[in-house]
Design a protein around this motif. Structure first.
Motif, PDB file in Angstrom:
ATOM      1  N   UNK B 106       0.833  -1.209   0.000  1.00  0.00           N
ATOM      2  CA  UNK B 106       0.000   0.000   0.000  1.00  0.00           C
ATOM      3  C   UNK B 106       0.868   1.259   0.000  1.00  0.00           C
ATOM      4  N   UNK B 107       1.915   1.227   0.808  1.00  0.00           N
ATOM      5  CA  UNK B 107       2.797   2.392   0.924  1.00  0.00           C
ATOM      6  C   UNK B 107       3.484   2.722  -0.393  1.00  0.00           C
ATOM      7  N   UNK B 108       4.025   1.694  -1.079  1.00  0.00           N
ATOM      8  CA  UNK B 108       4.787   1.972  -2.296  1.00  0.00           C
ATOM      9  C   UNK B 108       3.897   2.242  -3.488  1.00  0.00           C
ATOM     10  N   UNK B 109       2.697   1.640  -3.528  1.00  0.00           N
ATOM     11  CA  UNK B 109       1.740   2.028  -4.583  1.00  0.00           C
ATOM     12  C   UNK B 109       1.379   3.502  -4.414  1.00  0.00           C
ATOM     13  N   UNK B 110       1.112   3.913  -3.154  1.00  0.00           N
ATOM     14  CA  UNK B 110       0.724   5.312  -2.905  1.00  0.00           C
ATOM     15  C   UNK B 110       1.831   6.251  -3.371  1.00  0.00           C
ATOM     16  N   UNK B 111       3.035   6.023  -2.875  1.00  0.00           N
ATOM     17  CA  UNK B 111       4.157   6.903  -3.212  1.00  0.00           C
ATOM     18  C   UNK B 111       4.454   6.915  -4.709  1.00  0.00           C
ATOM     19  N   UNK B 112       4.600   5.715  -5.270  1.00  0.00           N
ATOM     20  CA  UNK B 112       5.123   5.637  -6.635  1.00  0.00           C
ATOM     21  C   UNK B 112       4.093   6.023  -7.687  1.00  0.00           C
ATOM     22  N   UNK B 113       2.809   5.711  -7.443  1.00  0.00           N
ATOM     23  CA  UNK B 113       1.785   6.157  -8.386  1.00  0.00           C
ATOM     24  C   UNK B 113       1.732   7.687  -8.378  1.00  0.00           C
ATOM     25  N   UNK B 114       1.855   8.297  -7.194  1.00  0.00           N
ATOM     26  CA  UNK B 114       1.865   9.763  -7.128  1.00  0.00           C
ATOM     27  C   UNK B 114       3.098  10.332  -7.817  1.00  0.00           C
ATOM     28  N   UNK B 115       4.244   9.686  -7.649  1.00  0.00           N
ATOM     29  CA  UNK B 115       5.460  10.178  -8.303  1.00  0.00           C
ATOM     30  C   UNK B 115       5.349  10.083  -9.822  1.00  0.00           C
ATOM     31  N   UNK B 116       4.850   8.954 -10.321  1.00  0.00           N
ATOM     32  CA  UNK B 116       4.860   8.705 -11.770  1.00  0.00           C
ATOM     33  C   UNK B 116       3.612   9.277 -12.457  1.00  0.00           C
ATOM     34  N   UNK B 117       2.447   9.096 -11.844  1.00  0.00           N
ATOM     35  CA  UNK B 117       1.189   9.509 -12.491  1.00  0.00           C
ATOM     36  C   UNK B 117       0.640  10.827 -11.935  1.00  0.00           C
ATOM     37  N   UNK B 118       1.108  11.225 -10.774  1.00  0.00           N
ATOM     38  CA  UNK B 118       0.587  12.438 -10.153  1.00  0.00           C
ATOM     39  C   UNK B 118      -0.716  12.195  -9.413  1.00  0.00           C
ATOM     40  N   UNK B 119      -1.072  10.943  -9.230  1.00  0.00           N
ATOM     41  CA  UNK B 119      -2.297  10.585  -8.501  1.00  0.00           C
ATOM     42  C   UNK B 119      -2.135   9.161  -7.987  1.00  0.00           C
ATOM     43  N   UNK B 120      -3.027   8.762  -7.081  1.00  0.00           N
ATOM     44  CA  UNK B 120      -2.978   7.378  -6.621  1.00  0.00           C
ATOM     45  C   UNK B 120      -3.491   6.462  -7.726  1.00  0.00           C
ATOM     46  N   UNK B 121      -3.032   5.222  -7.748  1.00  0.00           N
ATOM     47  CA  UNK B 121      -3.548   4.245  -8.712  1.00  0.00           C
ATOM     48  C   UNK B 121      -4.919   3.754  -8.241  1.00  0.00           C
ATOM     49  N   UNK B 122      -5.765   3.405  -9.203  1.00  0.00           N
ATOM     50  CA  UNK B 122      -7.058   2.832  -8.850  1.00  0.00           C
ATOM     51  C   UNK B 122      -6.852   1.362  -8.465  1.00  0.00           C
ATOM     52  N   UNK B 123      -7.855   0.790  -7.822  1.00  0.00           N
ATOM     53  CA  UNK B 123      -7.764  -0.621  -7.435  1.00  0.00           C
ATOM     54  C   UNK B 123      -7.571  -1.488  -8.683  1.00  0.00           C
ATOM     55  N   UNK B 124      -8.255  -1.110  -9.782  1.00  0.00           N
ATOM     56  CA  UNK B 124      -8.135  -1.874 -11.023  1.00  0.00           C
ATOM     57  C   UNK B 124      -6.705  -1.829 -11.564  1.00  0.00           C
ATOM     58  N   UNK B 125      -6.096  -0.658 -11.502  1.00  0.00           N
ATOM     59  CA  UNK B 125      -4.706  -0.520 -11.972  1.00  0.00           C
ATOM     60  C   UNK B 125      -3.747  -1.330 -11.114  1.00  0.00           C
ATOM     61  N   UNK B 126      -4.005  -1.348  -9.813  1.00  0.00           N
ATOM     62  CA  UNK B 126      -3.147  -2.138  -8.915  1.00  0.00           C
ATOM     63  C   UNK B 126      -3.268  -3.625  -9.242  1.00  0.00           C
ATOM     64  N   UNK B 127      -4.482  -4.086  -9.498  1.00  0.00           N
ATOM     65  CA  UNK B 127      -4.682  -5.494  -9.861  1.00  0.00           C
ATOM     66  C   UNK B 127      -3.932  -5.806 -11.156  1.00  0.00           C
ATOM     67  N   UNK B 128      -4.016  -4.893 -12.131  1.00  0.00           N
ATOM     68  CA  UNK B 128      -3.343  -5.094 -13.426  1.00  0.00           C
ATOM     69  C   UNK B 128      -1.821  -5.185 -13.245  1.00  0.00           C
TER      70      UNK B 128
END
Lengths: 156, 136
Positions: B106-128
């Protein structure tokens, strides 16, 4: 021994002492030191608290959502604990490193250790281009200071 | 009273050892994929995960336009943080301890999606993404 080397040795000793600095109210400093080491070193070496003044650490710990170009945000409890540890052991507080504050204005907020005048002074003459190339990044202390992770910088 | 205290101390010691409440080893890639997919009401897609992970993005920080900025395009190999620290392989086949700690994920999805996409990833994106990294 050269003066900078002696300073570095003194620095190493002070880093060891930093763990004994008076604790901010409600913070277990030993636990906070461990947490600081674990969280910071996920991405880079956990730089010693006395390398920056408290106001710099405070700014860094309150802008983690843009930490030198990355989101390094933490849960609030961890963030607050790490801020308490770093600000209690900074150059101008528990770390008590007056020579590291020379040339830093009272209202100056330097956020990069490599922009601190003491750091620039220590690295300006004796580091070769080859050594910089090998280190890759100025934040890679361990490339040259083999025991930097344990608080020792006296190998220059 | 003494017995109770002993029991309490034992529970405390075990909890500390296990890193309670969020312990490493509290989940798996398979479990996480199922949870995220259920949350998103989508089927996880390896192809979508790959495209998201390998693609270049503009919404985030200029220093990190892609997951591959640090993880590189070879997910079975070691990556490097921008500060030069090694990042263990992301591919599940190369690093079986990946995705076994729900708090870490959860921590690294939060950080890294914000760094790369500028927003949190959706649950669907995390599953993908987890489906893609598990398929390698």
């Amino acid at each position: 021994m050269k003066i900078p080397a002696m300073k570095a040795l003194a620095a190493a000793g002070l880093i060891a002492l930093a763990n004994l600095a008076p604790a901010a109210a409600g913070t277990n400093m030993r636990a906070a030191a461990k947490l600081t080491e674990a969280e910071c070193s996920a991405c880079h070496m956990a730089f010693p608290a006395p390398f920056l003044p408290a106001r710099s650490w405070k700014t860094i710990m309150n802008t983690l959502d843009n930490h030198f170009g990355e989101d390094a945000s933490l849960d609030e409890a961890s963030r607050a604990q790490i801020e308490a540890y770093l600000t209690a052991n900074a150059a101008d507080t528990g770390g008590n490193r007056q020579w590291m504050l020379r040339g830093v204005g009272e209202n100056e907020y330097i956020l990069r250790i490599t922009e601190m005048p003491w750091w620039v002074r220590e690295h300006s003459h004796e580091v070769s281009q080859r050594a910089w190339a090998r280190a890759g990044s100025k934040s890679n202390c361990l490339a040259c200071h083999r025991s930097a992770g344990r608080g020792g910088y006296d190998d220059d | 009273m003494k017995g109770n205290f002993r029991k309490l101390a034992l529970v405390g010691a075990l909890a500390a050892l296990a890193g309670w409440p969020a312990a490493a080893g509290d989940t798996s890639a398979r479990q996480l994929i199922a949870q995220f997919a259920a949350q998103a009401h989508t089927q996880p897609s390896v192809a979508r995960g790959k495209a998201l992970f390998m693609g270049r993005h503009t919404g985030g920080k200029p220093e990190t336009p892609s997951c591959t900025t640090c993880h590189t395009q070879n997910l079975r190999a070691t990556g490097h943080t921008r500060a030069g620290k090694a990042i263990e392989p992301m591919a599940l086949s190369a690093n079986p301890s990946r995705f076994t700690d729900s708090a870490k994920v959860a921590k690294w999805f939060r950080r890294n999606c914000k760094s790369v996409l500028g927003r949190e990833c959706t649950a669907g994106e995390k599953a993908d993404i987890l489906a893609w990294l598990s398929s390698l």
